[in-house]
Motif scaffolding. Structure first.
Motif, PDB file in Angstrom:
ATOM      1  N   CYS A 129      -3.742 -12.188   0.618  1.00  0.00           N
ATOM      2  CA  CYS A 129      -2.485 -11.880  -0.067  1.00  0.00           C
ATOM      3  C   CYS A 129      -2.215 -12.845  -1.211  1.00  0.00           C
ATOM      4  CB  CYS A 129      -1.324 -11.906   0.923  1.00  0.00           C
ATOM      5  SG  CYS A 129      -1.363 -10.532   2.097  1.00  0.00           S
ATOM      6  N   ASP A 130      -2.537 -14.100  -1.014  1.00  0.00           N
ATOM      7  CA  ASP A 130      -2.337 -15.105  -2.068  1.00  0.00           C
ATOM      8  C   ASP A 130      -3.203 -14.788  -3.276  1.00  0.00           C
ATOM      9  OD1 ASP A 130      -1.355 -17.546  -3.207  1.00  0.00           O
ATOM     10  OD2 ASP A 130      -3.212 -18.527  -2.601  1.00  0.00           O
ATOM     11  N   VAL A 131      -4.485 -14.547  -3.047  1.00  0.00           N
ATOM     12  CA  VAL A 131      -5.411 -14.284  -4.149  1.00  0.00           C
ATOM     13  C   VAL A 131      -5.096 -12.959  -4.837  1.00  0.00           C
ATOM     14  CG1 VAL A 131      -7.831 -13.811  -4.705  1.00  0.00           C
ATOM     15  CG2 VAL A 131      -7.260 -15.704  -3.174  1.00  0.00           C
ATOM     16  N   LEU A 132      -4.764 -11.936  -4.059  1.00  0.00           N
ATOM     17  CA  LEU A 132      -4.507 -10.608  -4.626  1.00  0.00           C
ATOM     18  C   LEU A 132      -3.049 -10.426  -5.067  1.00  0.00           C
ATOM     19  CD1 LEU A 132      -6.600  -8.473  -2.128  1.00  0.00           C
ATOM     20  CD2 LEU A 132      -7.134  -8.940  -4.535  1.00  0.00           C
ATOM     21  N   GLU A 133      -2.217 -11.456  -4.801  1.00  0.00           N
ATOM     22  CA  GLU A 133      -0.800 -11.417  -5.169  1.00  0.00           C
ATOM     23  C   GLU A 133      -0.134 -10.152  -4.628  1.00  0.00           C
ATOM     24  OE1 GLU A 133      -0.695 -11.906  -9.410  1.00  0.00           O
ATOM     25  OE2 GLU A 133      -1.320 -13.997  -9.281  1.00  0.00           O
ATOM     26  N   CYS A 134      -0.215 -10.002  -3.287  1.00  0.00           N
ATOM     27  CA  CYS A 134       0.337  -8.823  -2.647  1.00  0.00           C
ATOM     28  C   CYS A 134       0.920  -9.195  -1.288  1.00  0.00           C
ATOM     29  CB  CYS A 134      -0.731  -7.746  -2.509  1.00  0.00           C
ATOM     30  SG  CYS A 134      -2.077  -8.182  -1.381  1.00  0.00           S
ATOM     31  N   GLN A 135       1.436  -8.211  -0.609  1.00  0.00           N
ATOM     32  CA  GLN A 135       1.980  -8.362   0.741  1.00  0.00           C
ATOM     33  C   GLN A 135       0.975  -7.809   1.755  1.00  0.00           C
ATOM     34  OE1 GLN A 135       5.031  -9.794   1.651  1.00  0.00           O
ATOM     35  NE2 GLN A 135       4.925 -10.464  -0.480  1.00  0.00           N
ATOM     36  N   PRO A 136       1.036  -8.259   3.022  1.00  0.00           N
ATOM     37  CA  PRO A 136       0.116  -7.719   4.031  1.00  0.00           C
ATOM     38  C   PRO A 136       0.156  -6.191   4.116  1.00  0.00           C
ATOM     39  CG  PRO A 136       1.211  -9.655   4.896  1.00  0.00           C
ATOM     40  CD  PRO A 136       1.860  -9.343   3.569  1.00  0.00           C
ATOM     41  N   GLY A 137       1.322  -5.610   3.928  1.00  0.00           N
ATOM     42  CA  GLY A 137       1.452  -4.162   3.973  1.00  0.00           C
ATOM     43  C   GLY A 137       0.737  -3.447   2.843  1.00  0.00           C
ATOM     44  N   ASP A 138       0.388  -4.183   1.785  1.00  0.00           N
ATOM     45  CA  ASP A 138      -0.405  -3.596   0.708  1.00  0.00           C
ATOM     46  C   ASP A 138      -1.875  -3.481   1.099  1.00  0.00           C
ATOM     47  OD1 ASP A 138       1.828  -3.464  -1.022  1.00  0.00           O
ATOM     48  OD2 ASP A 138       1.503  -5.542  -1.665  1.00  0.00           O
ATOM     49  N   LEU A 139      -2.286  -4.267   2.096  1.00  0.00           N
ATOM     50  CA  LEU A 139      -3.687  -4.301   2.527  1.00  0.00           C
ATOM     51  C   LEU A 139      -3.935  -3.527   3.811  1.00  0.00           C
ATOM     52  CD1 LEU A 139      -4.455  -8.080   1.879  1.00  0.00           C
ATOM     53  CD2 LEU A 139      -4.868  -6.135   0.365  1.00  0.00           C
ATOM     54  N   LEU A 140      -2.932  -3.464   4.680  1.00  0.00           N
ATOM     55  CA  LEU A 140      -3.080  -2.829   5.985  1.00  0.00           C
ATOM     56  C   LEU A 140      -1.993  -1.778   6.173  1.00  0.00           C
ATOM     57  CD1 LEU A 140      -3.523  -6.068   8.122  1.00  0.00           C
ATOM     58  CD2 LEU A 140      -5.336  -4.598   7.243  1.00  0.00           C
ATOM     59  N   ARG A 141      -2.378  -0.645   6.743  1.00  0.00           N
ATOM     60  CA  ARG A 141      -1.380   0.383   7.062  1.00  0.00           C
ATOM     61  C   ARG A 141      -1.785   1.095   8.340  1.00  0.00           C
ATOM     62  NH1 ARG A 141      -3.854   5.049   5.108  1.00  0.00           N
ATOM     63  NH2 ARG A 141      -5.338   4.494   3.492  1.00  0.00           N
ATOM     64  N   TRP A 142      -0.784   1.574   9.044  1.00  0.00           N
ATOM     65  CA  TRP A 142      -0.996   2.293  10.291  1.00  0.00           C
ATOM     66  C   TRP A 142      -1.060   3.777  10.000  1.00  0.00           C
ATOM     67  CZ3 TRP A 142       2.070   5.836  13.003  1.00  0.00           C
ATOM     68  CH2 TRP A 142       1.641   6.121  14.300  1.00  0.00           C
ATOM     69  N   GLU A 143      -2.035   4.445  10.599  1.00  0.00           N
ATOM     70  CA  GLU A 143      -2.176   5.893  10.497  1.00  0.00           C
ATOM     71  C   GLU A 143      -2.187   6.467  11.904  1.00  0.00           C
ATOM     72  OE1 GLU A 143      -5.887   6.544   8.485  1.00  0.00           O
ATOM     73  OE2 GLU A 143      -4.945   6.475   6.526  1.00  0.00           O
ATOM     74  N   ALA A 144      -1.377   7.481  12.137  1.00  0.00           N
ATOM     75  CA  ALA A 144      -1.352   8.122  13.455  1.00  0.00           C
ATOM     76  C   ALA A 144      -2.702   8.782  13.710  1.00  0.00           C
ATOM     77  CB  ALA A 144      -0.242   9.157  13.510  1.00  0.00           C
ATOM     78  N   GLU A 145      -3.176   8.653  14.933  1.00  0.00           N
ATOM     79  CA  GLU A 145      -4.435   9.300  15.313  1.00  0.00           C
ATOM     80  C   GLU A 145      -4.154  10.760  15.650  1.00  0.00           C
ATOM     81  OE1 GLU A 145      -7.303   7.182  17.743  1.00  0.00           O
ATOM     82  OE2 GLU A 145      -5.868   5.538  17.819  1.00  0.00           O
ATOM     83  N   ASP A 146      -5.090  11.633  15.350  1.00  0.00           N
ATOM     84  CA  ASP A 146      -4.962  13.041  15.703  1.00  0.00           C
ATOM     85  C   ASP A 146      -5.042  13.199  17.218  1.00  0.00           C
ATOM     86  OD1 ASP A 146      -4.836  13.738  13.042  1.00  0.00           O
ATOM     87  OD2 ASP A 146      -6.975  14.183  12.879  1.00  0.00           O
ATOM     88  N   ALA A 147      -4.349  14.190  17.738  1.00  0.00           N
ATOM     89  CA  ALA A 147      -4.374  14.447  19.181  1.00  0.00           C
ATOM     90  C   ALA A 147      -5.786  14.776  19.657  1.00  0.00           C
ATOM     91  CB  ALA A 147      -3.424  15.592  19.524  1.00  0.00           C
ATOM     92  N   GLU A 148      -6.618  15.316  18.759  1.00  0.00           N
ATOM     93  CA  GLU A 148      -7.998  15.651  19.121  1.00  0.00           C
ATOM     94  C   GLU A 148      -8.843  14.421  19.397  1.00  0.00           C
ATOM     95  OE1 GLU A 148      -9.588  17.977  15.968  1.00  0.00           O
ATOM     96  OE2 GLU A 148      -7.953  19.421  16.025  1.00  0.00           O
ATOM     97  N   ASP A 149      -8.449  13.255  18.840  1.00  0.00           N
ATOM     98  CA  ASP A 149      -9.225  12.033  19.009  1.00  0.00           C
ATOM     99  C   ASP A 149      -9.042  11.400  20.371  1.00  0.00           C
ATOM    100  OD1 ASP A 149     -10.147  12.341  16.454  1.00  0.00           O
ATOM    101  OD2 ASP A 149      -8.764  10.908  15.550  1.00  0.00           O
TER     102      ASP A 149
END
Length: 73
Positions: A52-72
């Motif tokens: 985050c320091d080097v890229l001048e961003c927030q953790p949320g800019d690098l990581l995000r949660w995606e819901a898994e499909d029920a089929e998985d």
């Protein structure tokens, strides 16, 4: 995995290479590639903070949660 990693998006926005980011963060390009490609099982907060320091961003800019499909289930 429900956590998606968007390091490549930030690299493109900052016009930075994987090698340059790895050097500036202090990790190997191979370890950065594992993280960038979503194959990492964990990330240290110190590494996340350095990214985050080097890229001048927030953790949320690098990581995000995606819901898994029920089929998985």
């Amino acid at each position: 995995m429900p956590i998606a990693v968007d390091i490549d998006v930030m690299l493109a926005r900052r016009k930075m290479s994987v090698g340059e980011l790895a050097d500036r963060v202090g990790i190997t390009p191979a370890n950065l590639a594992v993280l960038k490609n979503g194959r990492a099982k964990a990330v240290r907060f110190a590494t996340l903070a350095a990214l985050c320091d080097v890229l001048e961003c927030q953790p949320g800019d690098l990581l995000r949660w995606e819901a898994e499909d029920a089929e998985d289930d």
